[in-house]
Design an enzyme around this catalytic site. Structure first.
Site, short mmCIF file in Angstrom:
data_model
loop_
_atom_site.label_atom_id
_atom_site.label_comp_id
_atom_site.label_asym_id
_atom_site.label_seq_id
_atom_site.Cartn_x
_atom_site.Cartn_y
_atom_site.Cartn_z
N LYS A 73 0.54 -0.81 0.45
CA LYS A 73 0.07 0.16 0.14
C LYS A 73 0.99 1.26 -0.09
O LYS A 73 0.08 2.27 -0.35
CB LYS A 73 -0.99 0.12 1.33
N SER A 75 0.36 -10.17 -0.61
CA SER A 75 0.63 -8.69 -0.11
C SER A 75 0.57 -7.44 0.88
O SER A 75 1.11 -6.39 0.86
CB SER A 75 -0.68 -8.38 -0.93
#
Length: 314
Positions: free
Chosen positions: A38, A289
């Site tokens: 992110k 992720s």
């Protein structure tokens, strides 16, 4: 982005090679700054803001990882950051966001409620709003994960991507189809929150479940309009994985790869581990992720796997 974002490893998994009878490479964004991909999108967006846009601060809504990315990027820019997070956000993610210098406000039982509160704050203060996924600068930042993968592993024919609001999946699809259209892109969602998968396969939103999931990082009820448009145009398929499969993937990564990853980070691994890909791949890239797992929930994760010997046998 190079001064702040790590170029994370793309590591071959011999165990997954044996299970899938193909070459499997893990893109370890759990080793990224803030513990997830992110930071890429957040930094790309915030770095583009003008001084005038930053004068009244930055506000965002997040289930955890976007919050940390925005907090760090805002600190690098020298701008105060306020993050709205759901009340059930894992404590590890809340504490990390605060440690990066942001003010955290816990509001509501879902991301959607936190998002509504953040938008209200933006209207009241005039702060710059950093959307977690439905923004082209965010999508472009997330696309750098796939760009690195194709440089590190040029033989890839498939990339498997976890998806919540769709920023990482949309960015991956744009990068891949622009640079090598023959590479297939597969999105992965939790069965408990399959909004993107349902839209992709033409299922009405009223029939889509929205249940508790250990993959809270990809629990999004309404994916972005921009991300959905890109996903429908460029993604090859979207599949779902069960809670048991996510739990077994977390344990697989812990036992065999010696890495603790969060539920969202394990979702794409679960799709490969449990053979949910719709076609055979000779060389598969899997985006891990994030690694911001709440360690207090490890026992619950273990209990979710009804036959723990299955996870231990990989």
């Amino acid at each position: 982005m190079a001064p702040i974002v790590h170029r994370t490893p793309c590591k071959q998994s011999q165990t997954l090679n044996g299970i899938t009878e193909s070459q499997v490479f893990l893109k370890l964004e759990n080793l990224q700054k803030t513990g997830s991909f992110k930071i890429r999108g957040a930094f790309n967006k915030i770095n583009r803001l003008s001084e005038e846009e930053c004068e009244k601060g930055i506000v965002a809504a997040s289930a955890g990882n976007h919050a940390q990315g925005v907090a760090l990027a805002g600190r690098e820019k020298g701008v105060p950051v306020t993050i709205f997070m759901p009340e059930a956000t894992p404590e590890a993610k809340v504490m990390a966001t605060r440690q990066y210098g942001a003010t955290v406000r816990l509001v509501g039982k879902s991301f959607e409620e936190a998002y509504a509160a953040a938008k209200k704050e933006q209207l009241f203060t005039g702060a710059a709003f950093i959307h977690p996924f439905d923004d082209m600068a965010i999508i472009e930042g997330q696309a750098t994960v796939a760009m690195e993968m194709m440089q590190q592993c040029p033989e890839l024919d498939t990339i498997v991507v976890p998806a919540g609001g769709g920023g990482l999946l949309a960015g991956t699809a744009l990068a891949v189809k622009s640079l090598n259209p023959s590479i297939r892109v597969i999105g992965v969602q939790a069965q408990a929150a399959p909004a993107i998968a349902s839209l992709f396969h033409g299922i009405q939103n009223s029939a889509v479940p929205f249940l508790p999931t250990m993959a809270e990082g990809i629990k999004v009820k309404e994916p972005g309009k921009l991300t959905t448009k890109i996903i429908n145009a460029y993604v090859d398929d979207v599949v779902t994985v069960s809670e048991q499969e996510i739990a077994s993937a977390i344990l697989f990564m812990l036992e065999r790869e010696k890495m603790l990853v969060e539920g969202a980070g394990a979702a794409a691994v679960a799709a490969v581990l449990h053979r949910h890909l719709p076609f055979h791949s000779n060389s598969t890239g899997v985006i891990v992720s994030g690694g911001n797992f709440d360690i207090s929930k490890l026992n619950a994760c273990i209990k979710t796997v009804t036959d723990i010997s299955t996870a231990s046998s990989y």
